[in-house]
Design a protein around this motif. Sequence first.
Motif, PDB file in Angstrom:
ATOM      1  N   VAL A 105      -0.806   8.883   2.241  1.00 50.19           N
ATOM      2  CA  VAL A 105      -1.003   9.158   0.489  1.00 50.19           C
ATOM      3  C   VAL A 105      -0.890   8.080  -0.042  1.00 50.19           C
ATOM      4  CG1 VAL A 105      -0.346  10.516  -1.141  1.00 50.19           C
ATOM      5  CG2 VAL A 105      -0.688  11.636   1.093  1.00 50.19           C
ATOM      6  N   ALA A 106       0.566   7.480   0.171  1.00 48.86           N
ATOM      7  CA  ALA A 106       0.650   6.020  -0.609  1.00 48.86           C
ATOM      8  C   ALA A 106      -0.149   4.957  -0.364  1.00 48.86           C
ATOM      9  CB  ALA A 106       2.213   5.608  -0.221  1.00 48.86           C
ATOM     10  N   LEU A 111      -4.441   1.750  -2.890  1.00 48.05           N
ATOM     11  CA  LEU A 111      -5.908   1.298  -2.903  1.00 48.05           C
ATOM     12  C   LEU A 111      -6.685   1.773  -4.368  1.00 48.05           C
ATOM     13  CD1 LEU A 111      -6.672   1.452   0.783  1.00 48.05           C
ATOM     14  CD2 LEU A 111      -6.257  -0.404  -0.557  1.00 48.05           C
ATOM     15  N   ARG A 112      -6.358   3.128  -4.528  1.00 43.56           N
ATOM     16  CA  ARG A 112      -6.830   3.607  -5.772  1.00 43.56           C
ATOM     17  C   ARG A 112      -6.613   2.699  -7.091  1.00 43.56           C
ATOM     18  NH1 ARG A 112      -9.965   8.078  -7.461  1.00 43.56           N
ATOM     19  NH2 ARG A 112      -9.799   9.019  -5.435  1.00 43.56           N
ATOM     20  N   MET A 113      -5.066   2.283  -7.184  1.00 43.50           N
ATOM     21  CA  MET A 113      -4.733   1.694  -8.361  1.00 43.50           C
ATOM     22  C   MET A 113      -5.259   0.056  -8.427  1.00 43.50           C
ATOM     23  SD  MET A 113      -0.951   2.871  -8.067  1.00 43.50           S
ATOM     24  CE  MET A 113      -0.535   1.590  -9.701  1.00 43.50           C
ATOM     25  N   ARG A 227      -1.577  -2.894 -11.137  1.00 42.31           N
ATOM     26  CA  ARG A 227      -1.602  -3.907  -9.961  1.00 42.31           C
ATOM     27  C   ARG A 227      -0.416  -4.145  -9.364  1.00 42.31           C
ATOM     28  NH1 ARG A 227      -5.751  -5.224 -13.713  1.00 42.31           N
ATOM     29  NH2 ARG A 227      -7.914  -5.186 -12.705  1.00 42.31           N
ATOM     30  N   ILE A 228       0.690  -4.394 -10.318  1.00 40.70           N
ATOM     31  CA  ILE A 228       2.047  -4.971  -9.682  1.00 40.70           C
ATOM     32  C   ILE A 228       2.447  -3.695  -9.006  1.00 40.70           C
ATOM     33  CG2 ILE A 228       4.343  -5.345 -10.293  1.00 40.70           C
ATOM     34  CD1 ILE A 228       3.381  -6.807 -12.800  1.00 40.70           C
ATOM     35  N   PHE A 229       2.646  -2.523  -9.202  1.00 41.40           N
ATOM     36  CA  PHE A 229       2.974  -1.202  -8.899  1.00 41.40           C
ATOM     37  C   PHE A 229       2.280  -1.057  -7.449  1.00 41.40           C
ATOM     38  CE2 PHE A 229       3.321   3.151  -7.829  1.00 41.40           C
ATOM     39  CZ  PHE A 229       4.866   3.277  -7.471  1.00 41.40           C
ATOM     40  N   ALA A 230       0.758  -1.225  -7.521  1.00 45.01           N
ATOM     41  CA  ALA A 230       0.012  -1.189  -6.163  1.00 45.01           C
ATOM     42  C   ALA A 230       0.270  -1.866  -5.167  1.00 45.01           C
ATOM     43  CB  ALA A 230      -1.610  -1.269  -6.503  1.00 45.01           C
ATOM     44  N   VAL A 231       0.798  -3.203  -5.463  1.00 46.83           N
ATOM     45  CA  VAL A 231       1.186  -4.072  -4.279  1.00 46.83           C
ATOM     46  C   VAL A 231       2.616  -3.728  -3.635  1.00 46.83           C
ATOM     47  CG1 VAL A 231       2.052  -6.266  -3.741  1.00 46.83           C
ATOM     48  CG2 VAL A 231      -0.173  -6.022  -5.389  1.00 46.83           C
ATOM     49  N   VAL A 232       3.602  -3.062  -4.626  1.00 46.00           N
ATOM     50  CA  VAL A 232       4.885  -2.726  -4.199  1.00 46.00           C
ATOM     51  C   VAL A 232       4.580  -1.584  -3.215  1.00 46.00           C
ATOM     52  CG1 VAL A 232       7.134  -2.031  -4.716  1.00 46.00           C
ATOM     53  CG2 VAL A 232       5.980  -3.817  -5.960  1.00 46.00           C
ATOM     54  N   ALA A 237       4.349   1.694   1.740  1.00 48.98           N
ATOM     55  CA  ALA A 237       3.359   2.478   2.606  1.00 48.98           C
ATOM     56  C   ALA A 237       3.477   1.783   4.143  1.00 48.98           C
ATOM     57  CB  ALA A 237       2.138   2.655   1.967  1.00 48.98           C
ATOM     58  N   VAL A 238       3.140   0.565   4.129  1.00 54.43           N
ATOM     59  CA  VAL A 238       2.905   0.082   5.341  1.00 54.43           C
ATOM     60  C   VAL A 238       4.346   0.174   6.205  1.00 54.43           C
ATOM     61  CG1 VAL A 238       2.624  -2.098   6.637  1.00 54.43           C
ATOM     62  CG2 VAL A 238       1.200  -1.703   4.786  1.00 54.43           C
TER      63      VAL A 238
END
Length: 246
Positions: A105-106, A111-113, A227-232, A237-238
Motif C-alpha cells: 500500500v505504501a 508512486l501515486r504521489m 515529492r519529498i514525502f513520496a521518496v521517503v 515501503a521497500v
Amino acid sequence: MTVLALTAGGVIGLTLGALGGGGSVLAVPALIYLLGFTPVTATTASLVIVTVTSVTGLAAHAREGNVRWRSGSLFALAGIVPAMLTAVLAADVPQSVLTGAFGVVAVLAALRMLRQPAVADHDTPVRPGRAAAAGAGLGAITGLLGVGGGFLAVPALVGVLGLRMRVAVGTSLLVITVNSVAALAARAGTADGLDWAVVAPFAGAAVLGAWDGKRLSARVSGGLLQRIFAVVLLAVAVFMLIDAAV
C-alpha cells in the motif's frame, strides 16, 4: 523512548497537517521499528494517534473554509462498514502478511504521489455512486492496516468528487477522522494492551505538529512537499517489504 515518540509524532503531525494524509503510513513503521510495537498493536495505536491528529488538522483547515462537509461525509460514511469489518479480520492475519500488505500500500501511495495530480480550478458536482465505491475501498484499507487513507483519499477526492486540491486536503482529514474512529471502535478490545506511556506523548507531539503543518502548507509548494514525502515513503515501503520477506 519518549524522545523517539515525540520526534516521530512531530513528523507525522506535520505531514498530516501539510498534506492531509500520510500520518499512519509513517506511524505504523515508526511504532514497529523504533518503538518495538507488534504490527497489530502498531496499527491500533496508529488509529488513536491519527484520529486525534486529524481532528486537530481538520479544525485548522475548516477555519479557512477548506472542508466540504457534505461531500466529505458522503465519501467517508461509505467506508464505515468496510473499515469495521476488516478491522475485526486484522487480528487473525499473520504479522508478516500485515507488514507486507502495508508495504505494498505504501509503494502504491508513493508512486501515486510522484505523479503530480491534476489540480481542478473549480468544484464539480459529486457523483454519489463513484464516491461511495471509492469511500468503501478506503474504509477497508483503514480497518485492515490501520491506515487512515489520506494519500489515497486526496487523489480520489480530486478525481471522483471534483474538489480543488487545497479543498481536497482539508476534506481528506474529515474522511480520515471518520474512517479511523470506525476502525478504532472495532478494535476497542486491542487498545487495552497499548503502552500509553509511549502513545500519549506520540499523539501529543503529532497534534502540535499538525498545526505547524497547516502553516507550512501555506508557504511551501504542495507539489514539492508531496515529492519529498513520496521518496521517503518509498524507502520505508521497500524496507518493510524486505522485512516481511525475510
